[in-house]
Motif scaffolding. Structure first.
Motif, PDB file in Angstrom:
ATOM      1  N   PRO A 201      28.918 -21.306  -0.663  1.00  0.00           N
ATOM      2  CA  PRO A 201      28.452 -22.129  -1.794  1.00  0.00           C
ATOM      3  C   PRO A 201      28.656 -21.490  -3.162  1.00  0.00           C
ATOM      4  CG  PRO A 201      26.880 -22.215  -0.011  1.00  0.00           C
ATOM      5  CD  PRO A 201      27.864 -21.148   0.346  1.00  0.00           C
ATOM      6  N   TYR A 203      31.206 -20.330  -4.337  1.00  0.00           N
ATOM      7  CA  TYR A 203      32.510 -20.754  -4.856  1.00  0.00           C
ATOM      8  C   TYR A 203      32.594 -22.264  -5.063  1.00  0.00           C
ATOM      9  CZ  TYR A 203      33.599 -16.029  -3.453  1.00  0.00           C
ATOM     10  OH  TYR A 203      33.591 -14.670  -3.320  1.00  0.00           O
ATOM     11  N   ILE A 204      31.492 -22.928  -4.713  1.00  0.00           N
ATOM     12  CA  ILE A 204      31.455 -24.380  -4.886  1.00  0.00           C
ATOM     13  C   ILE A 204      30.733 -24.718  -6.182  1.00  0.00           C
ATOM     14  CG2 ILE A 204      30.578 -26.541  -3.926  1.00  0.00           C
ATOM     15  CD1 ILE A 204      30.732 -25.250  -1.172  1.00  0.00           C
ATOM     16  N   SER A 207      26.708 -29.321  -7.748  1.00  0.00           N
ATOM     17  CA  SER A 207      26.824 -30.752  -8.018  1.00  0.00           C
ATOM     18  C   SER A 207      25.863 -31.174  -9.106  1.00  0.00           C
ATOM     19  CB  SER A 207      26.541 -31.525  -6.744  1.00  0.00           C
ATOM     20  OG  SER A 207      25.358 -31.065  -6.130  1.00  0.00           O
TER      21      SER A 207
ATOM     22  N   HIS B  84      22.321 -27.254   1.666  1.00  0.00           N
ATOM     23  CA  HIS B  84      23.673 -27.775   1.834  1.00  0.00           C
ATOM     24  C   HIS B  84      23.824 -28.448   3.198  1.00  0.00           C
ATOM     25  CE1 HIS B  84      25.594 -25.863  -1.689  1.00  0.00           C
ATOM     26  NE2 HIS B  84      24.627 -24.990  -1.551  1.00  0.00           N
ATOM     27  N   ASP B 146      29.073 -30.948   1.741  1.00  0.00           N
ATOM     28  CA  ASP B 146      30.089 -30.176   1.024  1.00  0.00           C
ATOM     29  C   ASP B 146      30.689 -29.033   1.836  1.00  0.00           C
ATOM     30  OD1 ASP B 146      27.821 -28.658   0.925  1.00  0.00           O
ATOM     31  OD2 ASP B 146      27.632 -28.646  -1.244  1.00  0.00           O
ATOM     32  N   LEU B 147      30.174 -28.830   3.053  1.00  0.00           N
ATOM     33  CA  LEU B 147      30.710 -27.744   3.874  1.00  0.00           C
ATOM     34  C   LEU B 147      31.225 -28.269   5.205  1.00  0.00           C
ATOM     35  CD1 LEU B 147      27.848 -25.133   3.330  1.00  0.00           C
ATOM     36  CD2 LEU B 147      30.101 -25.140   2.240  1.00  0.00           C
ATOM     37  N   LYS B 170      34.175 -28.833   0.195  1.00  0.00           N
ATOM     38  CA  LYS B 170      34.499 -27.783  -0.779  1.00  0.00           C
ATOM     39  C   LYS B 170      34.596 -26.390  -0.166  1.00  0.00           C
ATOM     40  CE  LYS B 170      34.332 -30.355  -4.572  1.00  0.00           C
ATOM     41  NZ  LYS B 170      33.659 -31.581  -4.098  1.00  0.00           N
ATOM     42  N   GLY B 171      34.028 -26.233   1.014  1.00  0.00           N
ATOM     43  CA  GLY B 171      34.064 -24.926   1.665  1.00  0.00           C
ATOM     44  C   GLY B 171      34.178 -25.095   3.174  1.00  0.00           C
ATOM     45  N   LYS B 185      41.047 -24.887  -4.819  1.00  0.00           N
ATOM     46  CA  LYS B 185      39.651 -25.180  -5.147  1.00  0.00           C
ATOM     47  C   LYS B 185      38.744 -25.120  -3.913  1.00  0.00           C
ATOM     48  CE  LYS B 185      40.498 -30.034  -4.354  1.00  0.00           C
ATOM     49  NZ  LYS B 185      40.383 -31.443  -4.714  1.00  0.00           N
ATOM     50  N   VAL B 186      39.346 -25.160  -2.741  1.00  0.00           N
ATOM     51  CA  VAL B 186      38.557 -25.096  -1.510  1.00  0.00           C
ATOM     52  C   VAL B 186      38.533 -23.665  -0.987  1.00  0.00           C
ATOM     53  CG1 VAL B 186      38.326 -25.921   0.853  1.00  0.00           C
ATOM     54  CG2 VAL B 186      39.165 -27.464  -0.924  1.00  0.00           C
ATOM     55  N   LYS B 187      37.324 -23.203  -0.668  1.00  0.00           N
ATOM     56  CA  LYS B 187      37.169 -21.827  -0.178  1.00  0.00           C
ATOM     57  C   LYS B 187      37.094 -21.838   1.347  1.00  0.00           C
ATOM     58  CE  LYS B 187      35.898 -17.385  -0.613  1.00  0.00           C
ATOM     59  NZ  LYS B 187      36.744 -16.354  -1.223  1.00  0.00           N
TER      60      LYS B 187
END
Lengths: 207, 207
Positions: A201, A203-204, A207, B84, B146-147, B170-171, B185-187
């Motif tokens: 998170p 690196y995210i 929101s 998350h 987001d994960l 995003k991750g 942009k995605v880890k």
DNA sequence: TTTAATCTGTGAACGTAAACACAAGTTGAA
DNA sequence: TTCAACTTGTGTTTACGTTCACAGATTAAA
């Protein structure tokens, strides 16, 4: 090559390179350049060449590396040229997954003993290995087992580690989310899934 | 504090510190010194103080750190102050273990959706979450997930990753033993159990 | 209030690893 | 045999992270 201290990071990356090489080997690729290998992992070719150079000169200018030869040499460096036996402690869900995990074979690992403290599990078999009572861990002394895998709840991890060290285990892969103390001669690698997830998170963008 | 680039390594260590702090919190410890924390992890106290200093000044000279306050602040830094949601793709043995893993909760993670491509599994429930068809991955768009966690065979990993990225993940925590390509942009963090095990024998004097 | 003990925060020194640049080896075509 | 294209191996440079050392803040006891 002059003597030079080998960076831990270089050693750390070798198993990665080895995985790529073994994959190329499956595809019957004969030679591979540092550029190709680098593209495969998303790193720089000079990094790879430098890493190899700490251990010797394995390639041929203008040609690249013989895949088979290089993988053999890396295995030798990593002490993977001989197969290693491992003992698994903890035959729960995670333990079962580890036992069934197919990826160990290509590195020459074999899990030859499984222990648990749950009376209901002792005597049962998973993957053709019968689960033994963890209090009888000394049974492994007869076999040449040098690696231990810990897949028990956190509170039991340190005790199990102590026992494994007593039995002469030299390296431990620890899946319990905690640090374990061992003598310096024993190498421990801890895998903490939740902690790894917790690294994402940052690196995210929130929101 | 002047502006300074924050070392990746410092970020990397924060989740470790956080785990220690949360443990202290459970024990109702109010304050903790960098020395105590350091002993807990087997690192040096000045490393910890330095790491914290990149993000601000959290402690009190002569006293130490308020455990509760510090853990809150680290959570904020790591973007863990909000919970998350994660989606799991792959409901095999490994997937089941991940779903049952109790460790995610303390970091505020929750797996709210599970997908697989095996018709026999689709519709079944594990841990009270029903497994859905991976072709219907777009269902997650409605939720704020987001994960992503990938627990599928290697050959399917890249495709799953591509789909997850499409869905706005995003991750990614990747358990397949391979590199996966994603937009910058995605880890991605990859956990390769066999590779980690392969790192041990180097440190074991050969028999 | 003073003093001693404790502990943080951080600039500076140091050490290590990554990145670079290029010499030297190899190949294949002309 | 010569030349151009290619690739390795490594000394050097640059970047980065760790360790050190200490100023300054806080507490508790005298």
């Amino acid at each position: 090559m002059r003597y030079r201290k080998i960076p831990d990071e270089a050693v750390w990356r070798l198993p990665m390179y080895l995985r790529g090489l073994l994959l190329s080997l499956e595809k019957s690729q004969e030679t591979i350049s540092s550029q190709e290998l680098a593209d495969f992992f998303g790193v720089h070719p000079w990094q790879i060449r430098k890493d190899f150079s700490y251990f010797g000169a394995f390639g041929t200018p203008g040609v690249g590396y013989k895949v088979k030869k290089l993988s053999t040499q890396i295995k030798k460096i990593l002490n993977l040229h001989v197969s290693h036996k491992a003992v698994l402690v903890g035959a729960g869900n995670l333990g079962a997954v580890i036992l069934a995990y197919p990826g160990f074979k290509i590195y020459g690992f074999e899990i030859t003993a499984v222990f648990d403290n749950n009376p209901q599990k002792i005597g049962q078999k998973i993957e053709n290995i019968s689960i033994k009572d963890v209090s009888k861990l000394s049974l492994i002394k007869r076999q040449k087992i040098d690696l231990g895998i810990i897949a028990v709840p956190r509170k039991a991890a340190q005790e199990v580690a102590d026992r494994l060290v007593e039995m002469g285990i030299k390296g431990i892969l620890n899946f319990s989310p905690c640090r374990i103390n061992v003598p310096k001669k024993v190498k421990v690698i801890t895998i903490d899934i939740a902690m790894d997830l917790a690294r994402l998170p940052y690196y995210i963008p929130s929101s």
